[in-house]
Scaffold this active site. Structure first.
Site, PDB file in Angstrom:
ATOM      1  N   ARG A  24       0.823  -1.219   0.000  1.00 57.13           N
ATOM      2  CA  ARG A  24       0.000   0.000   0.000  1.00 57.13           C
ATOM      3  C   ARG A  24       0.857   1.270   0.000  1.00 57.13           C
ATOM      4  O   ARG A  24       0.550   2.264   0.617  1.00 57.13           O
ATOM      5  CB  ARG A  24      -0.976  -0.003   1.177  1.00 57.13           C
ATOM      6  CG  ARG A  24      -1.974  -1.165   1.109  1.00 57.13           C
ATOM      7  CD  ARG A  24      -3.098  -0.990   2.090  1.00 57.13           C
ATOM      8  NE  ARG A  24      -2.620  -0.939   3.467  1.00 57.13           N
ATOM      9  CZ  ARG A  24      -3.374  -0.670   4.512  1.00 57.13           C
ATOM     10  NH1 ARG A  24      -4.663  -0.407   4.339  1.00 57.13           N
ATOM     11  NH2 ARG A  24      -2.879  -0.645   5.722  1.00 57.13           N
ATOM     12  N   ALA A  62       0.664   4.239   2.959  1.00 54.77           N
ATOM     13  CA  ALA A  62       0.257   3.612   4.220  1.00 54.77           C
ATOM     14  C   ALA A  62       1.233   3.895   5.354  1.00 54.77           C
ATOM     15  O   ALA A  62       1.262   3.166   6.342  1.00 54.77           O
ATOM     16  CB  ALA A  62       0.107   2.107   4.027  1.00 54.77           C
ATOM     17  N   PHE A  64       4.911   4.362   7.311  1.00 50.96           N
ATOM     18  CA  PHE A  64       6.277   3.836   7.377  1.00 50.96           C
ATOM     19  C   PHE A  64       6.289   2.371   6.946  1.00 50.96           C
ATOM     20  O   PHE A  64       5.417   1.589   7.327  1.00 50.96           O
ATOM     21  CB  PHE A  64       6.779   3.975   8.811  1.00 50.96           C
ATOM     22  CG  PHE A  64       8.274   3.853   8.974  1.00 50.96           C
ATOM     23  CD1 PHE A  64       9.149   4.040   7.917  1.00 50.96           C
ATOM     24  CD2 PHE A  64       8.806   3.568  10.220  1.00 50.96           C
ATOM     25  CE1 PHE A  64      10.517   3.937   8.089  1.00 50.96           C
ATOM     26  CE2 PHE A  64      10.168   3.464  10.415  1.00 50.96           C
ATOM     27  CZ  PHE A  64      11.026   3.650   9.346  1.00 50.96           C
ATOM     28  N   TYR A  65       7.318   1.997   6.179  1.00 53.94           N
ATOM     29  CA  TYR A  65       7.462   0.610   5.720  1.00 53.94           C
ATOM     30  C   TYR A  65       7.999  -0.231   6.875  1.00 53.94           C
ATOM     31  O   TYR A  65       9.198  -0.283   7.143  1.00 53.94           O
ATOM     32  CB  TYR A  65       8.395   0.557   4.519  1.00 53.94           C
ATOM     33  CG  TYR A  65       8.571  -0.825   3.933  1.00 53.94           C
ATOM     34  CD1 TYR A  65       7.495  -1.682   3.756  1.00 53.94           C
ATOM     35  CD2 TYR A  65       9.834  -1.277   3.551  1.00 53.94           C
ATOM     36  CE1 TYR A  65       7.655  -2.941   3.220  1.00 53.94           C
ATOM     37  CE2 TYR A  65      10.012  -2.538   3.003  1.00 53.94           C
ATOM     38  CZ  TYR A  65       8.921  -3.365   2.846  1.00 53.94           C
ATOM     39  OH  TYR A  65       9.087  -4.620   2.312  1.00 53.94           O
ATOM     40  N   HIS A  90      10.555  13.597   8.853  1.00 51.88           N
ATOM     41  CA  HIS A  90      10.364  15.008   9.160  1.00 51.88           C
ATOM     42  C   HIS A  90      11.114  15.910   8.190  1.00 51.88           C
ATOM     43  O   HIS A  90      10.612  16.987   7.840  1.00 51.88           O
ATOM     44  CB  HIS A  90      10.735  15.271  10.613  1.00 51.88           C
ATOM     45  CG  HIS A  90       9.768  14.628  11.561  1.00 51.88           C
ATOM     46  ND1 HIS A  90      10.109  14.217  12.820  1.00 51.88           N
ATOM     47  CD2 HIS A  90       8.453  14.305  11.409  1.00 51.88           C
ATOM     48  CE1 HIS A  90       9.047  13.678  13.405  1.00 51.88           C
ATOM     49  NE2 HIS A  90       8.042  13.713  12.564  1.00 51.88           N
ATOM     50  N   GLY A 114       1.718   8.143   8.231  1.00 52.33           N
ATOM     51  CA  GLY A 114       2.505   9.142   7.527  1.00 52.33           C
ATOM     52  C   GLY A 114       1.914   9.561   6.199  1.00 52.33           C
ATOM     53  O   GLY A 114       2.166  10.672   5.724  1.00 52.33           O
ATOM     54  N   TRP A 137      -1.452   5.200  13.820  1.00 56.36           N
ATOM     55  CA  TRP A 137      -0.271   5.025  14.667  1.00 56.36           C
ATOM     56  C   TRP A 137      -0.569   4.131  15.868  1.00 56.36           C
ATOM     57  O   TRP A 137       0.231   3.248  16.199  1.00 56.36           O
ATOM     58  CB  TRP A 137       0.240   6.389  15.150  1.00 56.36           C
ATOM     59  CG  TRP A 137       0.888   7.196  14.083  1.00 56.36           C
ATOM     60  CD1 TRP A 137       2.170   7.053  13.607  1.00 56.36           C
ATOM     61  CD2 TRP A 137       0.301   8.262  13.329  1.00 56.36           C
ATOM     62  NE1 TRP A 137       2.407   7.966  12.606  1.00 56.36           N
ATOM     63  CE2 TRP A 137       1.278   8.725  12.420  1.00 56.36           C
ATOM     64  CE3 TRP A 137      -0.950   8.865  13.340  1.00 56.36           C
ATOM     65  CZ2 TRP A 137       1.047   9.772  11.534  1.00 56.36           C
ATOM     66  CZ3 TRP A 137      -1.191   9.905  12.461  1.00 56.36           C
ATOM     67  CH2 TRP A 137      -0.201  10.353  11.571  1.00 56.36           C
ATOM     68  N   ASP A 145       3.491  11.057  14.310  1.00 63.98           N
ATOM     69  CA  ASP A 145       4.620  11.870  13.852  1.00 63.98           C
ATOM     70  C   ASP A 145       4.216  12.570  12.558  1.00 63.98           C
ATOM     71  O   ASP A 145       3.055  12.886  12.363  1.00 63.98           O
ATOM     72  CB  ASP A 145       5.890  11.015  13.691  1.00 63.98           C
ATOM     73  CG  ASP A 145       5.698   9.820  12.772  1.00 63.98           C
ATOM     74  OD1 ASP A 145       4.651   9.741  12.091  1.00 63.98           O
ATOM     75  OD2 ASP A 145       6.587   8.953  12.717  1.00 63.98           O
TER      76      ASP A 145
END
Length: 269
Positions: A24, A62, A64-65, A90, A114, A137, A145
């Site tokens: 994703r 989707a 963070f991997y 960031h 993210g 999250w 984040d």
């Protein structure tokens, strides 16, 4: 040029495509580095008037991997990986906000974690009627984040931001539009064509004025009204000395620009 993202420049638009569709379009550290580099390139390229960020196939992003987390290295290794990942997340988000080009998020599917952060950091956001938005999250046991503590409440309001974060519920396109997460919703089958039309319209507008507006709106969130208006005066003076100004003024005074919008957007659903 890039391995983890798709990238092309066409008709004044720098298109950045997140491409890990089997997951994703989750973003690896390498992908974040490449997105940041592509944004830097767009800013340095005078032929680019706008940036469009989208996802490959049926997802936007989707987050963070997670499959590259070094679980075999224990708590310290996992912590260090997330520290590096957060730094690159960031840097990328900061660049989306600060890049001297308008950024359009063309949200073609799920925007989770993210991915939601990317959509919030962009200057404009449109979505397909197949899109959905979720904080996500807390699902994997981590804090939020991607500057969402900066952007989410500013865009949807504190109560709605807290509802999304605390309940982790999914927001679907019409409600996302009602809340202000996106400005328009388009049919899935036509979405890429329409997104390109919107991006081309943004790219065709005067870049220096787009950048002035972008910088002022972001700065205005943080400044007292007196500082905002002082900077607005500076922008007005700078804009009227730009070569773009006199032809526009002449056309307007001659009655040719009075009802002409700067950027025309296709009607959504």
């Amino acid at each position: 040029m890039y391995e983890a993202i798709g990238h092309r420049v066409e008709d004044g638009v720098a298109e950045i495509t997140i491409k890990l569709p089997r997951h994703r379009n989750a973003l690896s550290v390498k992908a974040m580095q490449e997105v940041t580099d592509a944004l830097n390139r767009a800013e340095e390229d005078d032929s680019v008037g706008a940036v469009m960020i989208t996802g490959a196939e049926d997802a936007f992003c989707a987050g963070f991997y997670l499959r590259e987390i070094p679980l075999d290295k224990g708590v310290a290794g996992v912590r260090d990986h997330f520290r590096i990942g957060a730094l690159w997340w960031h840097q990328m988000i900061h660049k989306i906000i600060r890049v001297k080009r308008p950024v359009l998020a063309a949200i073609n599917g799920v925007a989770a974690g993210g991915g939601l952060g990317i959509s919030l950091a962009s200057d404009m956001a449109i979505c397909a009627d197949s899109a959905k938005f979720v904080c996500a999250w807390h699902t994997i046991g981590i804090g939020n984040d991607t500057a969402t503590s900066y952007s989410l409440a500013r865009i949807v309001g504190m109560r709605r931001a807290m509802e999304l974060m605390l309940t982790n519920r999914t927001l679907y396109p019409e409600e996302a539009k009602d809340w202000g997460l996106v400005s328009r919703v388009y049919p899935k089958d036509d979405f890429r064509e329409v997104a390109w039309k919107v991006a081309r319209e943004l790219a065709a507008a005067p870049t220096h004025l787009q950048v002035m507006a972008k910088e002022r709106f972001h700065a205005g969130w943080m400044q007292p009204v007196e500082e905002c208006t002082e900077f607005e005066i500076q922008n007005v003076i700078a804009s009227v000395t730009h070569p773009h100004f006199m032809p526009c003024l002449t056309e307007f005074l001659d009655g040719h620009r009075a009802d002409r919008p700067q950027v025309e957007l296709p009607a959504g659903v």
